[in-house]
Design a protein around this motif. Structure first.
Motif, PDB file in Angstrom:
ATOM      1  N   HIS A  51       0.999  -1.211   0.006  1.00 33.54           N
ATOM      2  CA  HIS A  51       0.177   0.146  -0.163  1.00 33.54           C
ATOM      3  C   HIS A  51       0.974   1.254  -0.010  1.00 33.54           C
ATOM      4  CE1 HIS A  51      -2.571  -3.095   1.716  1.00 33.54           C
ATOM      5  NE2 HIS A  51      -3.706  -2.435   1.380  1.00 33.54           N
ATOM      6  N   ILE A  52       0.285   2.315  -0.424  1.00 35.87           N
ATOM      7  CA  ILE A  52       1.204   3.589  -0.435  1.00 35.87           C
ATOM      8  C   ILE A  52       1.267   4.346   0.965  1.00 35.87           C
ATOM      9  CG2 ILE A  52       1.228   5.929  -1.208  1.00 35.87           C
ATOM     10  CD1 ILE A  52      -0.545   4.868  -3.695  1.00 35.87           C
ATOM     11  N   ARG A  53       2.391   4.669   1.204  1.00 37.42           N
ATOM     12  CA  ARG A  53       2.844   5.283   2.660  1.00 37.42           C
ATOM     13  C   ARG A  53       2.888   6.700   2.518  1.00 37.42           C
ATOM     14  NH1 ARG A  53       7.331   2.845   6.144  1.00 37.42           N
ATOM     15  NH2 ARG A  53       5.525   1.284   6.828  1.00 37.42           N
ATOM     16  N   SER A  54       3.639   7.110   1.510  1.00 33.65           N
ATOM     17  CA  SER A  54       3.673   8.454   1.172  1.00 33.65           C
ATOM     18  C   SER A  54       3.826   8.792  -0.317  1.00 33.65           C
ATOM     19  CB  SER A  54       4.868   9.020   1.900  1.00 33.65           C
ATOM     20  OG  SER A  54       5.916   8.592   1.588  1.00 33.65           O
ATOM     21  N   ASP A  65       9.891  13.015 -10.957  1.00 30.79           N
ATOM     22  CA  ASP A  65       8.240  13.678 -11.026  1.00 30.79           C
ATOM     23  C   ASP A  65       7.644  13.229  -9.737  1.00 30.79           C
ATOM     24  OD1 ASP A  65       9.070  14.932 -13.462  1.00 30.79           O
ATOM     25  OD2 ASP A  65       7.638  13.579 -14.697  1.00 30.79           O
ATOM     26  N   ILE A  66       7.482  12.020  -9.648  1.00 31.71           N
ATOM     27  CA  ILE A  66       6.769  11.442  -8.256  1.00 31.71           C
ATOM     28  C   ILE A  66       7.420  10.136  -7.470  1.00 31.71           C
ATOM     29  CG2 ILE A  66       4.695  10.528  -7.526  1.00 31.71           C
ATOM     30  CD1 ILE A  66       3.446  11.643  -9.935  1.00 31.71           C
ATOM     31  N   LEU A  67       7.479  10.333  -6.327  1.00 28.44           N
ATOM     32  CA  LEU A  67       8.187   9.228  -5.642  1.00 28.44           C
ATOM     33  C   LEU A  67       7.136   8.752  -4.619  1.00 28.44           C
ATOM     34  CD1 LEU A  67      10.985   7.405  -5.207  1.00 28.44           C
ATOM     35  CD2 LEU A  67      11.477   8.968  -3.607  1.00 28.44           C
ATOM     36  N   ILE A  68       6.924   7.364  -4.731  1.00 23.43           N
ATOM     37  CA  ILE A  68       6.052   6.754  -3.688  1.00 23.43           C
ATOM     38  C   ILE A  68       6.785   5.749  -2.909  1.00 23.43           C
ATOM     39  CG2 ILE A  68       4.074   5.045  -3.647  1.00 23.43           C
ATOM     40  CD1 ILE A  68       2.946   6.322  -6.317  1.00 23.43           C
ATOM     41  N   GLU A  69       6.660   5.792  -1.389  1.00 25.96           N
ATOM     42  CA  GLU A  69       7.011   5.058  -0.689  1.00 25.96           C
ATOM     43  C   GLU A  69       5.692   3.843  -0.394  1.00 25.96           C
ATOM     44  OE1 GLU A  69       9.258   4.653   3.775  1.00 25.96           O
ATOM     45  OE2 GLU A  69       8.438   6.522   3.026  1.00 25.96           O
TER      46      GLU A  69
END
Length: 434
Positions: A51-54, A65-69
């Protein structure tokens, strides 16, 4: 000459067009919808139960552009292109994206951990992702299929071969003669997907958000505001987790309910709190040797209620002075009108870690995250009785961390109210500091 790690961290984006900015913000909004709805990334990126944390925007990573943790310790670095064709040269748009992927891989190979993402890539947790819009050429769709893992025959297989050749050329441009193993390791974590933030995928995101916002109409408005927030975060080179996104929405007048797992955790915490209050109710009464027990009205209660509404406080006194009963009456008064009040009694929670505390309370998330994601914007109260019961035991560090965490991250919303014996407060410098 090989590029240094700092050089590799430079983002690859230039001055984006207006349509490019809108597309990037739209892609961010789609992932933000998944963040709020707690939707897994498995169906989109094949990342198991992640799941996405941040979400962060315009980062210092080479893929910027976008970094998903994710909650699995993984990262999804995204380059968003509203339109892209299957270029075969490094000076093409696709070539620039591949160059960023290579530079990201080189930085993570160093594993210096200056940034959380700066560690060797793991196919089970990480992705380098090219997100393109529906106006892109059909060749990009062939590349997306070619990167799924299989090496099909025919045109799609040739697309993969040419892409791997382009990756090798990007390595050389960065001063590295890559082995076939290097190229394969990088290509294994690259994925290409099409998203339509203004069309099909926007509708799907609205459906995801409808249960949280209360209706599809409210979710439509909410998603528009989320995209505005994403645009703002792009300008700030910043981002959000679920709690910060909710706060940003609330500041713009958008209210919503909790996501499913947070809703269950909030219910569990509220149930525990109610049971604790029922147990503490006996301390509000006096039991004379003759006659029935009666509740003692305390003259100080109105002043304490006023003080609590102004901010966090400590209620202190000698043993047997009635702190627990007064604290329970205070919690009940503060909770009138639906104000969130969570009451915990330390002597009923023999725990050694914050995680153990969350487990004992029956929460699916850490307690600090549950409080941060509690719906609403008005004041809320964490009431902790018998803080002196932790004296010298492992629970002391747990409740110090809980208090410090709540005061640090919730801003003005959650106030902390505790009771403690005067003797323990005199000795407990850390409690006084908090």
């Amino acid at each position: 000459m090989a590029a240094t790690p700092n050089e590799n961290r430079k983002g690859g984006g230039g001055n984006a067009t207006t349509s490019g900015v809108q597309f990037q913000a739209g892609v961010g909004a789609l992932f933000a919808a998944r963040l709020l709805a707690e939707a897994k990334l498995d169906d989109l990126l094949g990342l198991a139960d992640a799941h996405i944390r941040s979400i962060r925007f315009e980062t210092n990573a080479p893929v910027d552009d976008i970094l998903i943790e994710t909650d699995q310790g993984g990262f999804v670095a995204i380059q968003a292109k509203s339109s892209i064709s299957l270029g075969s040269k490094l000076n093409s748009v696709l070539g620039s994206v591949v160059d960023q992927f290579v530079r990201y891989w080189l930085v993570t190979r160093e594993g210096d951990n200056i940034e959380p993402w700066a560690r060797p890539l793991d196919k089970s947790r990480d992705r380098l992702l090219l997100v393109h819009g529906p106006g892109s050429g059909s060749g990009i769709s062939h590349l997306a299929v070619a990167l799924t893992g299989a090496r099909p025959d025919g045109p799609t297989g040739k697309v993969r071969d040419r892409f791997e050749q382009l990756v090798g050329e990007a390595f050389v441009a960065n001063g590295i003669v890559a082995t076939s193993a290097d190229i394969a390791a990088l290509v294994d974590v690259i994925q290409v997907i099409e998203l339509d933030p203004m069309g099909r995928d926007r509708g799907l995101a609205t459906e995801q958000l409808a249960p949280i916002f209360g209706s599809r109409e409210d979710a439509t408005i909410g998603l528009e505001v989320i995209q505005q927030i994403c645009t703002d975060q792009m300008k700030r080179r910043s981002g959000f987790d679920s709690a910060r996104l909710r706060t940003a929405l609330a500041q713009r007048g958008i209210t919503m309910g909790a996501a499913p797992t947070f809703s269950r955790s909030i219910d569990a915490l509220a149930t525990w709190s109610m049971a604790t209050s029922e147990q503490l109710a006996s301390y509000e009464k006096l039991a004379p040797k003759e006659g029935d027990p009666f509740t003692l009205d305390r003259d100080c209660l109105p002043k304490i209620i006023k003080a609590a509404r102004d901010g966090s406080l400590i209620l202190t006194g000698e043993p047997g002075s009635g702190k627990s009963g007064l604290l329970n009456a205070l919690a009940r008064a503060l909770g009138e009108g639906g104000t969130p009040v969570v009451t915990l009694a330390v002597d009923r929670l023999p725990v050694a870690t914050l995680n153990e505390l969350s487990d004992q309370l029956g929460l699916e998330h850490p307690i600090l995250d549950v409080l941060a994601n509690w719906p609403g914007t008005g004041p809320a109260y964490l009431v902790i009785d018998a803080l002196d019961a932790t004296r010298g035991g492992p629970a002391e560090a747990v409740f110090k961390a809980l208090i410090a965490g709540v005061l640090a991250f919730t801003g003005e919303r959650w106030r902390v109210i505790v009771s403690i014996r005067s003797f323990d407060l005199r000795l407990g410098r850390q409690f006084r500091d908090l």
